[in-house]
Design a protein around this motif. Sequence first.
Motif, PDB file in Angstrom:
ATOM      1  N   LYS A   4       0.834  -1.209   0.000  1.00  0.00           N
ATOM      2  CA  LYS A   4       0.000   0.000   0.000  1.00  0.00           C
ATOM      3  C   LYS A   4       0.868   1.258   0.000  1.00  0.00           C
ATOM      4  O   LYS A   4       0.571   2.236  -0.690  1.00  0.00           O
ATOM      5  CB  LYS A   4      -0.932  -0.007   1.207  1.00  0.00           C
ATOM      6  N   ILE A   5       1.954   1.230   0.759  1.00  0.00           N
ATOM      7  CA  ILE A   5       2.880   2.368   0.793  1.00  0.00           C
ATOM      8  C   ILE A   5       3.486   2.580  -0.590  1.00  0.00           C
ATOM      9  O   ILE A   5       3.548   3.706  -1.089  1.00  0.00           O
ATOM     10  CB  ILE A   5       3.987   2.149   1.849  1.00  0.00           C
ATOM     11  N   ASN A   6       3.916   1.483  -1.215  1.00  0.00           N
ATOM     12  CA  ASN A   6       4.494   1.579  -2.560  1.00  0.00           C
ATOM     13  C   ASN A   6       3.499   2.135  -3.561  1.00  0.00           C
ATOM     14  O   ASN A   6       3.848   2.973  -4.395  1.00  0.00           O
ATOM     15  CB  ASN A   6       5.001   0.212  -3.030  1.00  0.00           C
ATOM     16  N   LYS A   7       2.251   1.667  -3.498  1.00  0.00           N
ATOM     17  CA  LYS A   7       1.232   2.164  -4.427  1.00  0.00           C
ATOM     18  C   LYS A   7       0.993   3.655  -4.240  1.00  0.00           C
ATOM     19  O   LYS A   7       0.874   4.398  -5.208  1.00  0.00           O
ATOM     20  CB  LYS A   7      -0.079   1.395  -4.246  1.00  0.00           C
ATOM     21  N   THR A   8       0.942   4.084  -2.990  1.00  0.00           N
ATOM     22  CA  THR A   8       0.717   5.505  -2.710  1.00  0.00           C
ATOM     23  C   THR A   8       1.872   6.348  -3.223  1.00  0.00           C
ATOM     24  O   THR A   8       1.664   7.374  -3.881  1.00  0.00           O
ATOM     25  CB  THR A   8       0.527   5.730  -1.193  1.00  0.00           C
ATOM     26  N   LEU A   9       3.088   5.912  -2.939  1.00  0.00           N
ATOM     27  CA  LEU A   9       4.253   6.678  -3.387  1.00  0.00           C
ATOM     28  C   LEU A   9       4.400   6.632  -4.910  1.00  0.00           C
ATOM     29  O   LEU A   9       4.770   7.634  -5.525  1.00  0.00           O
ATOM     30  CB  LEU A   9       5.516   6.187  -2.688  1.00  0.00           C
ATOM     31  N   ASP A  10       4.108   5.479  -5.509  1.00  0.00           N
ATOM     32  CA  ASP A  10       4.160   5.380  -6.973  1.00  0.00           C
ATOM     33  C   ASP A  10       3.140   6.316  -7.618  1.00  0.00           C
ATOM     34  O   ASP A  10       3.429   6.987  -8.606  1.00  0.00           O
ATOM     35  CB  ASP A  10       3.894   3.946  -7.441  1.00  0.00           C
ATOM     36  N   PHE A  11       1.942   6.339  -7.053  1.00  0.00           N
ATOM     37  CA  PHE A  11       0.902   7.222  -7.575  1.00  0.00           C
ATOM     38  C   PHE A  11       1.366   8.674  -7.527  1.00  0.00           C
ATOM     39  O   PHE A  11       1.247   9.414  -8.501  1.00  0.00           O
ATOM     40  CB  PHE A  11      -0.397   7.054  -6.780  1.00  0.00           C
ATOM     41  N   ASN A  12       1.914   9.074  -6.393  1.00  0.00           N
ATOM     42  CA  ASN A  12       2.358  10.458  -6.244  1.00  0.00           C
ATOM     43  C   ASN A  12       3.558  10.771  -7.127  1.00  0.00           C
ATOM     44  O   ASN A  12       3.687  11.890  -7.619  1.00  0.00           O
ATOM     45  CB  ASN A  12       2.644  10.770  -4.774  1.00  0.00           C
ATOM     46  N   GLN A  13       4.419   9.796  -7.348  1.00  0.00           N
ATOM     47  CA  GLN A  13       5.538   9.997  -8.275  1.00  0.00           C
ATOM     48  C   GLN A  13       5.011  10.216  -9.691  1.00  0.00           C
ATOM     49  O   GLN A  13       5.468  11.105 -10.406  1.00  0.00           O
ATOM     50  CB  GLN A  13       6.484   8.793  -8.249  1.00  0.00           C
ATOM     51  N   ASN A  14       4.036   9.415 -10.092  1.00  0.00           N
ATOM     52  CA  ASN A  14       3.434   9.588 -11.418  1.00  0.00           C
ATOM     53  C   ASN A  14       2.742  10.940 -11.537  1.00  0.00           C
ATOM     54  O   ASN A  14       2.789  11.582 -12.591  1.00  0.00           O
ATOM     55  CB  ASN A  14       2.445   8.461 -11.711  1.00  0.00           C
ATOM     56  N   LEU A 117       4.627  17.695  -3.543  1.00  0.00           N
ATOM     57  CA  LEU A 117       5.906  17.437  -2.874  1.00  0.00           C
ATOM     58  C   LEU A 117       5.748  17.472  -1.357  1.00  0.00           C
ATOM     59  O   LEU A 117       6.296  16.624  -0.644  1.00  0.00           O
ATOM     60  CB  LEU A 117       6.956  18.463  -3.300  1.00  0.00           C
ATOM     61  N   VAL A 118       4.999  18.440  -0.864  1.00  0.00           N
ATOM     62  CA  VAL A 118       4.757  18.546   0.579  1.00  0.00           C
ATOM     63  C   VAL A 118       3.992  17.318   1.068  1.00  0.00           C
ATOM     64  O   VAL A 118       4.304  16.754   2.121  1.00  0.00           O
ATOM     65  CB  VAL A 118       4.000  19.852   0.922  1.00  0.00           C
ATOM     66  N   PHE A 119       3.008  16.885   0.292  1.00  0.00           N
ATOM     67  CA  PHE A 119       2.234  15.701   0.663  1.00  0.00           C
ATOM     68  C   PHE A 119       3.149  14.475   0.764  1.00  0.00           C
ATOM     69  O   PHE A 119       3.077  13.716   1.736  1.00  0.00           O
ATOM     70  CB  PHE A 119       1.120  15.447  -0.358  1.00  0.00           C
ATOM     71  N   ILE A 120       4.007  14.286  -0.230  1.00  0.00           N
ATOM     72  CA  ILE A 120       4.920  13.137  -0.221  1.00  0.00           C
ATOM     73  C   ILE A 120       5.862  13.226   0.978  1.00  0.00           C
ATOM     74  O   ILE A 120       6.105  12.231   1.666  1.00  0.00           O
ATOM     75  CB  ILE A 120       5.709  13.055  -1.545  1.00  0.00           C
ATOM     76  N   LYS A 121       6.379  14.409   1.228  1.00  0.00           N
ATOM     77  CA  LYS A 121       7.277  14.608   2.374  1.00  0.00           C
ATOM     78  C   LYS A 121       6.576  14.219   3.677  1.00  0.00           C
ATOM     79  O   LYS A 121       7.150  13.518   4.518  1.00  0.00           O
ATOM     80  CB  LYS A 121       7.728  16.065   2.426  1.00  0.00           C
ATOM     81  N   ASN A 122       5.337  14.651   3.837  1.00  0.00           N
ATOM     82  CA  ASN A 122       4.584  14.325   5.049  1.00  0.00           C
ATOM     83  C   ASN A 122       4.271  12.836   5.140  1.00  0.00           C
ATOM     84  O   ASN A 122       4.287  12.261   6.229  1.00  0.00           O
ATOM     85  CB  ASN A 122       3.307  15.154   5.128  1.00  0.00           C
ATOM     86  N   GLU A 123       3.969  12.215   4.005  1.00  0.00           N
ATOM     87  CA  GLU A 123       3.720  10.770   4.000  1.00  0.00           C
ATOM     88  C   GLU A 123       4.962  10.010   4.454  1.00  0.00           C
ATOM     89  O   GLU A 123       4.880   9.092   5.261  1.00  0.00           O
ATOM     90  CB  GLU A 123       3.310  10.295   2.603  1.00  0.00           C
ATOM     91  N   ILE A 124       6.108  10.390   3.928  1.00  0.00           N
ATOM     92  CA  ILE A 124       7.360   9.726   4.304  1.00  0.00           C
ATOM     93  C   ILE A 124       7.658   9.965   5.784  1.00  0.00           C
ATOM     94  O   ILE A 124       8.069   9.048   6.502  1.00  0.00           O
ATOM     95  CB  ILE A 124       8.517  10.200   3.400  1.00  0.00           C
ATOM     96  N   LYS A 125       7.412  11.174   6.235  1.00  0.00           N
ATOM     97  CA  LYS A 125       7.614  11.502   7.650  1.00  0.00           C
ATOM     98  C   LYS A 125       6.713  10.642   8.536  1.00  0.00           C
ATOM     99  O   LYS A 125       7.158  10.103   9.559  1.00  0.00           O
ATOM    100  CB  LYS A 125       7.321  12.987   7.863  1.00  0.00           C
TER     101      LYS A 125
END
Length: 133
Positions: A4-14, A117-125
Amino acid sequence: MFDKINKTLDFNQNLLNLYAKRQEILSSNIANADTPNYKAMDINFKDEMDKITKKSNLDITLTKTSSHHLNPRKKNFFIFEVKPITSKEIQSNGNTVDMNRERIEFIKNTLKYEENLVFIKNEIKNIMNVLKG
């Protein structure tokens, strides 16, 4: 969990890639504002988002979980459609770039890119906080 984490990050990367591609197109339009017979280009954001969503196998739908939430009129209302550029006025040299539109879209696209970018940063955090326990 990691899937699920990979799918979320992949989606945001796309999504970032889509914003970056749109930024290139808008930049090209601005750079060619005085080029004779240049036709302004853009992408259909909704179609591209649909491709990304299908590719990511994500079901992005709205769910009302509180009585304070607004009732969406239609599913996925946050996905906007960028229509093909139709200019009311074509310059005498055949150019269809509307600099006012291009500047506004450029700024909006930049803000959306930064927001993602902020969303991804917060997700990783958040992920790091969970892993640390």
